[in-house]
Design an enzyme around this catalytic site. Structure first.
Site, short mmCIF file in Angstrom:
data_model
loop_
_atom_site.label_atom_id
_atom_site.label_comp_id
_atom_site.label_asym_id
_atom_site.label_seq_id
_atom_site.Cartn_x
_atom_site.Cartn_y
_atom_site.Cartn_z
N ASP A 1 0.85 -1.19 0.00
CA ASP A 1 0.00 0.00 0.00
C ASP A 1 0.89 1.24 0.00
OD1 ASP A 1 -2.11 1.75 0.28
OD2 ASP A 1 -2.31 1.42 2.45
N ASP B 1 -4.57 3.53 2.71
CA ASP B 1 -5.98 3.09 2.80
C ASP B 1 -6.11 1.60 3.13
OD1 ASP B 1 -5.29 1.89 0.42
OD2 ASP B 1 -6.92 2.74 -0.77
N ASP C 1 -1.53 -1.02 -3.93
CA ASP C 1 -1.81 -0.23 -5.14
C ASP C 1 -0.59 -0.21 -6.07
OD1 ASP C 1 -0.11 1.62 -3.82
OD2 ASP C 1 -1.85 2.41 -2.73
N ASP D 1 -3.68 -9.77 -16.17
CA ASP D 1 -4.67 -10.82 -16.03
C ASP D 1 -5.81 -10.49 -16.99
OD1 ASP D 1 -6.18 -12.97 -14.81
OD2 ASP D 1 -4.97 -12.61 -13.01
N ASP E 1 -7.68 -15.93 -17.46
CA ASP E 1 -8.53 -16.52 -16.44
C ASP E 1 -9.50 -17.54 -17.03
OD1 ASP E 1 -9.23 -16.03 -13.51
OD2 ASP E 1 -11.22 -15.76 -14.40
N GLU F 1 -5.23 -20.15 -17.80
CA GLU F 1 -5.64 -20.88 -16.59
C GLU F 1 -6.74 -21.85 -17.00
OE1 GLU F 1 -7.55 -20.25 -12.16
OE2 GLU F 1 -8.49 -19.46 -13.95
N HIS G 1 -3.00 -16.99 -5.96
CA HIS G 1 -3.94 -16.29 -5.07
C HIS G 1 -5.17 -17.10 -4.71
CE1 HIS G 1 -5.44 -15.92 -9.07
NE2 HIS G 1 -6.59 -15.45 -8.61
N ASP G 2 -5.33 -18.30 -5.30
CA ASP G 2 -6.49 -19.15 -5.01
C ASP G 2 -6.14 -20.33 -4.11
OD1 ASP G 2 -8.12 -17.63 -6.73
OD2 ASP G 2 -7.66 -18.90 -8.46
O1 TEU Z 1 -10.10 -19.13 -10.79
C1 TEU Z 1 -10.79 -20.19 -11.35
C2 TEU Z 1 -10.86 -21.47 -10.60
O2 TEU Z 1 -11.29 -22.44 -11.17
C3 TEU Z 1 -10.50 -21.63 -9.20
O3 TEU Z 1 -9.27 -21.84 -8.82
C4 TEU Z 1 -11.49 -20.96 -8.32
O4 TEU Z 1 -11.26 -19.63 -8.12
C5 TEU Z 1 -11.69 -21.55 -6.98
O5 TEU Z 1 -10.58 -21.39 -6.19
C6 TEU Z 1 -12.26 -22.91 -7.00
O6 TEU Z 1 -12.24 -23.46 -5.74
C7 TEU Z 1 -10.04 -17.93 -11.45
C8 TEU Z 1 -9.31 -16.91 -10.60
O7 TEU Z 1 -8.00 -17.34 -10.40
C9 TEU Z 1 -10.07 -16.71 -9.33
O8 TEU Z 1 -9.41 -15.87 -8.42
C10 TEU Z 1 -11.42 -16.15 -9.69
O9 TEU Z 1 -12.21 -16.06 -8.53
C11 TEU Z 1 -12.14 -17.00 -10.72
O10 TEU Z 1 -11.31 -17.42 -11.79
C12 TEU Z 1 -13.26 -16.22 -11.34
O11 TEU Z 1 -12.74 -15.20 -12.14
#
Ligand code: TEU
Length: 571
Positions: free
Chosen positions: A35, A39, A43, A112, A213, A271, A343-344
């Site tokens: 940041d 906030d 960013d 992305d 994505d 992805e 990030h997932d």
């Molecule tokens: O993720 C798609 C996906 O299939 C996953 O990994 C999902 O987010 C989830 O974790 C299933 O358990 C992509 C992005 O990486 C994710 O951050 C988004 O939320 C999603 O697409 C929708 O755009």
């Protein structure tokens, strides 16, 4: 060392076009990176401030998670304007400044690309929903109710039905993710060309490619048929009908022609959840002119039992077996993206390693076996520091839409709250989203304000500034791995062959390029293990040099390995 350095002549001829084979990509999740204005949300200017961290690490490419204008129903994966920066993150001129600063350091930046769906606040959707006759009606998937309810039985990835009824016309629209993320209709050529135009606009502005994505979901089975309902389930499995649709590869080839042809050194990575090894080769075989590489999901699904929120610890060998399957499958055609997290996903040292007793060893062992495979490695922010899962105890600590929807529907369905939280504590996407731990000052140096999600309390000892220059640190180990890929063509271009070392906990493999050979041997468990290797093999490695390790490193290749010990030999 007899291993040739910079022997580019040895590398395959396509290495120029395929510059990304010797590159390492670093993923930034902007909300949680740095940041700059207090906030509590990261960013673009914050990223500029931290570019020296990335230059020091040695990465070649930055993948920036979405920074476009968005209502943030899914932290930016719901885009309402593809050609504007969200005010939370800055302005278009901040973006230009970031691109300039990245390029100045010899790095590249990919954006992305989230085009399976838009935000429900995107002008395209606002028009589309306004009436059945609107020219953009067909840009999304609208259907009449069936028996007064949803048009088919598909479930959303984020719990509940994949359809929402819109009061304006009484029809339903499709959203594979949240209701605020309506799916675009890629069968409409206007949609595709609007997306291609937007992509060219970003490339003209200087971005170096895209991470796409859920790109394998853009073509749906015509008629959107019901999925099969498993016993005891409310929804059908729509996956076979909305992934790998009949026109998917046609669209990707069209995109390649319309957007990428004739441009310089770009990177495209798709992805593709649920992708098989055969499909992966279709996407990434250069002859087919689709994508450079894809993210497969095999190894991040191994621990799912009944959905992701009922998970289990992997047994020794499962991870290595999965990696080996993918190495073997894409040996001839296609290219692997190598990743432990994003990030997932939960933090890899907590999920696959041992984040208490063997924290440093397991973080470095996992990194080593990943980075020295054939493929392009991706480092997710904080992974290079060995950041761990966050010990959130209360549902109020979580921010992620997937986690919160899962909790709400589980409780509505009568699940035990404590039990539900246990599942979330293992697998929530928020583990990856706590602020990057820069130093031991308040909020780990991430913000001077209140962070949008709590910082992991272990930042006091686990942070970047404590690791810089410490040869034993996770950070310096990542740096060494990235340096190896840059210096040794065998890392980028060599073949891969797994070796049986007698115990599933041991992941041993050789990489070969002409006369250059690497041998990687790792103990991916928390107990001591001795590799059982052929006498002939052991003899061949007498005198081989250990070029990287994370322990005391007995010189013999068949010496006992301590918990999570890894050694890399070269000859
Ligand atoms: O993720 C798609 C996906 O299939 C996953 O990994 C999902 O987010 C989830 O974790 C299933 O358990 C992509 C992005 O990486 C994710 O951050 C988004 O939320 C999603 O697409 C929708 O755009």
């Amino acid at each position: 060392m007899s291993l040739s350095e910079h022997s580019v002549a040895d590398a395959p001829a396509q290495s120029d076009a395929a510059w990304w084979k010797s590159a390492v990509v670093y993923q930034i999740y902007p909300r949680s990176f740095q940041d700059s204005d207090g906030d509590g949300i990261g960013d673009l200017r914050g990223i500029v401030r931290r570019l020296d961290h990335l230059a020091r690490l040695g990465v070649d490419v930055i993948w920036l998670s979405p920074v476009y204008r968005s209502p943030h129903a899914d932290n930016g994966y719901d885009i309402s304007d593809y050609q504007e920066i969200d005010p939370l993150f800055g302005t278009l001129s901040d973006m230009d400044e970031l691109l300039r600063a990245v390029h100045e350091r010899g790095m590249k930046l990919i954006m992305d690309l989230v085009v399976n769906h838009t935000s429900d606040q995107h002008p395209w959707f606002l028009e589309s929903r306004s009436s059945r006759e609107n020219p953009k009606r067909d840009w999304y998937h609208w259907r009449q109710p069936r028996d007064g309810g949803e048009p088919n039985n598909w479930e959303s990835f984020f719990s509940g039905p994949a359809w929402t009824r819109d009061p304006v016309t009484g029809e339903y629209y499709l959203h594979l993710f949240a209701p605020q993320q309506p799916d675009l209709n890629w069968d409409n050529p206007q949609v595709r060309h609007a997306v291609y135009r937007m992509m060219r606009w970003w490339l003209d502005r200087g971005v170096d490619g895209f991470r796409m994505d859920v790109i394998n979901l853009i073509s749906k089975q015509p008629g959107l048929p019901d999925g099969r309902v498993a016993p005891g389930r409310r929804y059908g499995d729509g996956f076979p009908h909305f992934s790998e649709g009949p026109r998917l590869h046609e669209y990707l080839q069209e995109m390649r022609r319309e957007v990428f042809d004739g441009r310089g050194a770009l990177l495209t990575v798709g992805e593709t959840p649920g992708v098989t090894t055969d499909q992966a080769a279709l996407f990434s075989d250069p002859e087919r002119r689709e994508l450079d590489m894809i993210f497969q999901f095999d190894h991040v699904g191994l621990d799912h039992v009944d959905g992701k929120f009922r998970s289990r610890r992997l047994s020794p060998g499962e991870l290595a077996d999965s990696f080996t399957r993918w190495q073997d499958a894409l040996a001839e055609a296609g290219w692997n993206s190598l990743y432990l997290s994003n990030h997932d996903q939960p933090r890899p040292v907590s999920r696959f390693g041992d984040d208490t007793r063997w924290w440093r060893q397991s973080a470095t062992a996992l990194a080593t076996v990943l980075h020295l495979q054939r493929g392009t490695p991706y480092v997710y922010q904080g992974e290079e520091l060995g950041m761990t899962n966050v010990p959130f105890a209360d549902i109020g600590d979580y921010r992620d839409v997937e986690t919160l929807n899962h909790y709400r529907t589980a409780i509505e369905d009568g699940a035990d709250p404590a039990d539900t939280i246990l599942g979330i504590r293992a697998m929530s996407r928020d583990h990856a989203r706590t602020p990057v731990q820069w130093d031991a000052t308040a909020h780990a140096g991430f913000t001077t304000g209140d962070p949008w999600i709590a910082t992991n309390p272990n930042y006091i000892h686990l942070n970047a500034s404590a690791q810089y220059g410490d040869e034993m640190s996770v950070f310096e180990h990542y740096r060494a791995l990235i340096d190896l890929r840059h210096r040794l063509p065998v890392v980028a271009h060599g073949t891969f062959a797994r070796l049986d070392a007698g115990d599933p906990a041991i992941f041993g493999f050789e990489r070969v390029l002409n006369a250059d050979v690497l041998f990687v041997v790792a103990n991916l468990s928390s107990h001591d293990v001795t590799p059982l290797l052929d006498a002939e093999f052991v003899d061949a490695w007498v005198g081989g040099e250990i070029i990287l390790s994370n322990g005391l490193s007995e010189p013999r290749v068949d010496a006992p390995l301590g918990p999570w010990e890894v050694k890399v030999y070269a000859r």
